[in-house]
Motif scaffolding. Structure first.
Motif, PDB file in Angstrom:
ATOM      1  N   LEU A 182       0.295  -1.329  -0.172  1.00  0.00           N
ATOM      2  CA  LEU A 182       0.213   0.307  -0.110  1.00  0.00           C
ATOM      3  C   LEU A 182       0.979   0.983   0.262  1.00  0.00           C
ATOM      4  O   LEU A 182       0.371   2.383   0.214  1.00  0.00           O
ATOM      5  N   LEU A 183       2.831   0.817   0.599  1.00  0.00           N
ATOM      6  CA  LEU A 183       2.939   2.336   0.115  1.00  0.00           C
ATOM      7  C   LEU A 183       3.136   2.898  -1.269  1.00  0.00           C
ATOM      8  O   LEU A 183       3.437   4.436  -1.361  1.00  0.00           O
ATOM      9  N   LYS A 184       2.383   2.104  -2.385  1.00  0.00           N
ATOM     10  CA  LYS A 184       2.656   2.555  -3.708  1.00  0.00           C
ATOM     11  C   LYS A 184       1.998   3.411  -3.752  1.00  0.00           C
ATOM     12  O   LYS A 184       1.764   4.187  -4.729  1.00  0.00           O
ATOM     13  N   PRO A 194      -9.288   5.594  -9.284  1.00  0.00           N
ATOM     14  CA  PRO A 194      -9.659   6.204 -11.265  1.00  0.00           C
ATOM     15  C   PRO A 194      -8.758   5.011 -11.644  1.00  0.00           C
ATOM     16  O   PRO A 194      -8.793   5.449 -13.448  1.00  0.00           O
ATOM     17  N   THR A 195      -7.935   4.806 -11.601  1.00  0.00           N
ATOM     18  CA  THR A 195      -6.965   3.090 -12.668  1.00  0.00           C
ATOM     19  C   THR A 195      -7.439   1.965 -11.887  1.00  0.00           C
ATOM     20  O   THR A 195      -7.040   1.181 -12.769  1.00  0.00           O
ATOM     21  N   LYS A 249      -6.415  -4.063  -0.812  1.00  0.00           N
ATOM     22  CA  LYS A 249      -5.907  -4.807  -1.537  1.00  0.00           C
ATOM     23  C   LYS A 249      -5.627  -4.075  -2.966  1.00  0.00           C
ATOM     24  O   LYS A 249      -6.374  -3.361  -3.822  1.00  0.00           O
ATOM     25  N   VAL A 250      -3.109  -3.628  -2.975  1.00  0.00           N
ATOM     26  CA  VAL A 250      -3.701  -2.734  -4.478  1.00  0.00           C
ATOM     27  C   VAL A 250      -2.748  -3.856  -5.120  1.00  0.00           C
ATOM     28  O   VAL A 250      -2.367  -4.701  -5.378  1.00  0.00           O
ATOM     29  N   ASP A 251      -3.092  -3.782  -6.426  1.00  0.00           N
ATOM     30  CA  ASP A 251      -2.557  -4.007  -7.629  1.00  0.00           C
ATOM     31  C   ASP A 251      -0.945  -2.929  -7.718  1.00  0.00           C
ATOM     32  O   ASP A 251      -1.343  -1.673  -7.568  1.00  0.00           O
ATOM     33  N   ALA A 307      -0.855   4.282  -9.727  1.00  0.00           N
ATOM     34  CA  ALA A 307      -0.969   5.504 -10.343  1.00  0.00           C
ATOM     35  C   ALA A 307       0.159   6.450  -8.926  1.00  0.00           C
ATOM     36  O   ALA A 307       0.560   7.871  -9.208  1.00  0.00           O
ATOM     37  N   SER A 308      -0.612   6.206  -8.081  1.00  0.00           N
ATOM     38  CA  SER A 308       0.404   6.451  -6.240  1.00  0.00           C
ATOM     39  C   SER A 308      -0.475   7.927  -6.320  1.00  0.00           C
ATOM     40  O   SER A 308       0.110   8.939  -5.673  1.00  0.00           O
TER      41      SER A 308
END
Length: 660
Positions: free
Chosen positions: A524-526, A604-605, A613-615, A620-621
């Protein structure tokens, strides 16, 4: 400013000036008129000088009784008899710390009723025509000054040529001065007056006359209502149908009732009612009556006890921390509607531009912030005033939530933090068991954090992170330091301490009620742009190094954030706090998540696949998910405040020591 934004100050004034419709008084019809009079077609209407945004509404019997009592208490019984001659009375909501409405009676703007949060009662401030009549006819408390005063000036008793002042401080007094000057002042504890407002009265003040009744209002508004109805139905038929799956949101409030009636006239009958689990019984009953009256095919959705379960994690909702809307309403609603929608959901809502600058800028068609990125909101009554809404309800004989007739200006959840103390008093009396449950919780919460009783009794619980200036003044008046109350609320989430190690001084934050997954947080730091600069240690510690400032930040698996390094004394507290927030936001998203999935709907992406849970490849940060998250947004932001304040104090102390 993009559509759907929020503006304040001068920008808000300009915006409301654009949407505010001129409001007149017709002396022949003895009625308020918006635009032209349908009954007598008279051209010579007298414009009423109302404050923005001019969302005028009728005063119910309860409201008129409140105004009369406030007039008698604040000005005098003769003033109440003279300024309230009979017939319909109208209210125009104005900005104040609690409830306040300009009062139109007998064809005049006679003043403002104001709920005094210290006295816990209504007061009346005579203004404009009302103030002039009070002074000229000596209807109650008044003053005649020897000279022209300036606004904000204190006028001593020996400067009064003639006066009948109230016996207690803090009440409003109308006055006159040489040169046709009139004004309003406030009585002071030490005697004398503080001038609040002055003006030169250039035109003759009409005498108040009994206004017309409801049937006269409908006659005056007949052509206007026909035009508004025609435009709204055409909008729904020509612009909304065909955009997707159209459903009407029935809330039990007056605006949604009118929107639903217009939707039915446009051939749209699918609807839904969402019960947050903290609704007034009157609201639920009204929603059912609306569906039955209009023949709606209405789905009923309930959040059950979601609010009470989430309360243990987030604490009481506040005006500056409305987590309840996201957790209790937006997320459950989006999930429940998903199987009912095949394409794109278009929700017909009772949204009106007069309600807020954000809604004023949204337009009749706007993206939905509730149910999904592709969904839309359709607002057929966007340009209607509150008086238009009431008139339409009366004309069409639609159900009206009885809470409006008891003093509520708007109807929401019974413990909503946006409620005014005047409305809370109504809820406390009418639904004692419901309110007692909430008040008992607030007192337990206050005791656990060392907060004084006034935090509950005077409605300070309605703010979490900062108080408006009026509430700050109220706290001091009650003998309590408001900054200390806020500090106790912040520390209750993330206590700060200073420790020492081989790296020197370390500032630490202890995250309470946060049980994060280090691997999730690392990914999630992304979202905050720190993942490429961070490393995940075998023991689960996340390390971020700021080489430029010679600072190391470590998030331990036990929820402790350490900020260490030789560069602490010369580092920018604001920059360090910003970096700490970028670490804590993912930590709160993972460790204090309630599963509302607002982050998923807002991304938005499409990188947020599920709650926290992030891809990483698609992210796009942009930090949108952290901003909308009720945990990763406000809680993370304010958890860092104690750290930022400590760093700033240490740096200031170091500078003073250097000068010595």
């Amino acid at each position: 400013m993009p559509a759907g934004g929020r503006v304040k100050g001068a920008e808000a004034t300009r915006l409301y000036r654009e949407i505010m419709q001129p409001i007149y008084w017709c002396d022949d019809c003895r009625m308020v008129v918006i635009g032209s009079c349908s009954w007598c077609s008279r051209d010579g209407l007298r414009r009423l000088r109302l404050s923005q945004p001019g969302d005028i509404r009728p005063a119910h019997e309860h409201d008129v009784a409140v105004i009369r009592e406030a007039l008698e208490y604040s000005v005098g019984r003769r003033a109440a008899q003279r300024l309230l001659p009979g017939g319909m009375v109208f209210l125009n909501k104005v900005q104040a710390i609690d409830a306040a409405d300009e009062v139109v009676a007998g064809g005049l703007v006679i003043g403002t009723r104001i709920y005094d949060v210290y006295r816990r009662r209504w007061l009346f401030k005579p203004d404009r025509e009302g103030a002039v009549l009070v002074v000229e006819e000596k209807l109650g408390h008044y003053a005649v000054l020897r000279r022209k005063p300036r606004e904000g000036e204190i006028v001593e008793k020996n400067e009064l040529l003639e006066a009948d002042l109230p016996g207690e401080p803090g009440l409003y007094v109308a006055f006159s001065a040489p040169g046709g000057v009139y004004g309003v002042a406030k009585t002071l504890e030490r005697g004398g007056l503080r001038v609040l407002k002055t003006w030169v009265q250039r035109r003759r003040v009409e005498k108040p006359v009994p206004a017309g009744d409801r049937s006269r209002l409908l006659e005056v508004f007949s052509e206007r209502l026909e035009r508004l109805e025609r435009e709204a139905v055409e909008f729904l038929e020509n612009r909304v149908k065909g955009l997707g799956d159209v459903m009407v949101a029935v809330s039990g409030g007056k605006d949604s009732t009118v929107a639903a009636a217009l939707a039915v006239k446009a051939g749209l009958r699918r609807a839904y009612f969402f019960d947050t689990g903290i609704e007034f019984p009157e609201t639920i009953e009204t929603a059912h009556r609306v569906a039955q009256t209009l023949g709606l095919d209405m789905a009923e959705i309930s959040a059950g006890n979601t609010f009470w379960r989430a309360l243990r994690l987030f604490g009481p909702p506040a005006r500056d921390y409305r987590w309840c809307c996201k957790v209790v309403k937006f997320a459950p609603l989006a999930k429940a509607l998903k199987p009912l929608v095949k394409t794109r959901l278009v929700t017909v809502t009772g949204q009106r531009g007069y309600e807020s600058t954000q809604r004023a800028m949204a337009g009749k068609l706007s993206p939905s912030a509730t149910t999904g990125r592709r969904d839309l909101l359709a607002a057929p009554i966007q340009e209607w005033t509150s008086l238009d809404v009431y008139a339409y309800i009366w004309r069409e004989k639609l159900p009206l939530n009885p809470l409006y007739e008891m003093g509520y200006e708007r109807v929401g959840c019974y413990l909503c933090p946006t409620s005014r103390l005047a409305e809370i008093d109504v809820a406390r009396k009418r639904h004692r068991e419901m309110w007692q449950r909430w008040e008992d919780y607030l007192h337990r919460y206050a005791r656990s954090r060392g907060l004084p009783r006034i935090w509950v009794d005077y409605g300070f619980w309605r703010w979490r992170f900062s108080y408006p200036s009026e509430m700050m003044h109220l706290a001091y008046r009650l003998g309590v330091n408001p900054h200390r109350m806020l500090e106790k609320l912040i520390v209750s989430h993330a206590p700060h301490s200073i420790e020492y190690s081989r790296e020197g001084v370390c500032h630490t934050l202890h995250l309470l009620d946060v049980n994060h997954d280090p691997r999730e947080v690392f990914d999630l730091l992304k979202t905050t742009g720190l993942r490429d600069r961070a490393r995940l240690e075998p023991d689960g510690t996340i390390v971020v190094v700021d080489e430029e400032q010679d600072i190391v930040l470590r998030l331990r698996p036990n929820g402790v954030l350490e900020v260490c390094g030789k560069g602490l004394q010369r580092a920018s507290p604001r920059r360090l706090a910003a970096m700490a927030r970028k670490i804590l936001a993912p930590a709160y998203m993972s460790g204090a998540c309630y599963g509302c999935e607002v982050c998923v709907a807002a991304c938005p992406t499409g990188a947020m696949k599920a709650a926290h849970k992030v891809d990483v490849g698609r992210c796009a940060s942009c930090q949108t998910c952290t901003f909308v998250c009720p945990a990763g947004g406000k809680l993370a932001h304010h958890a860092v405040l104690s750290l930022e304040n400590a760093l700033a104090a240490e740096r200031q102390s170091s500078r003073r020591g250097g000068r010595l």
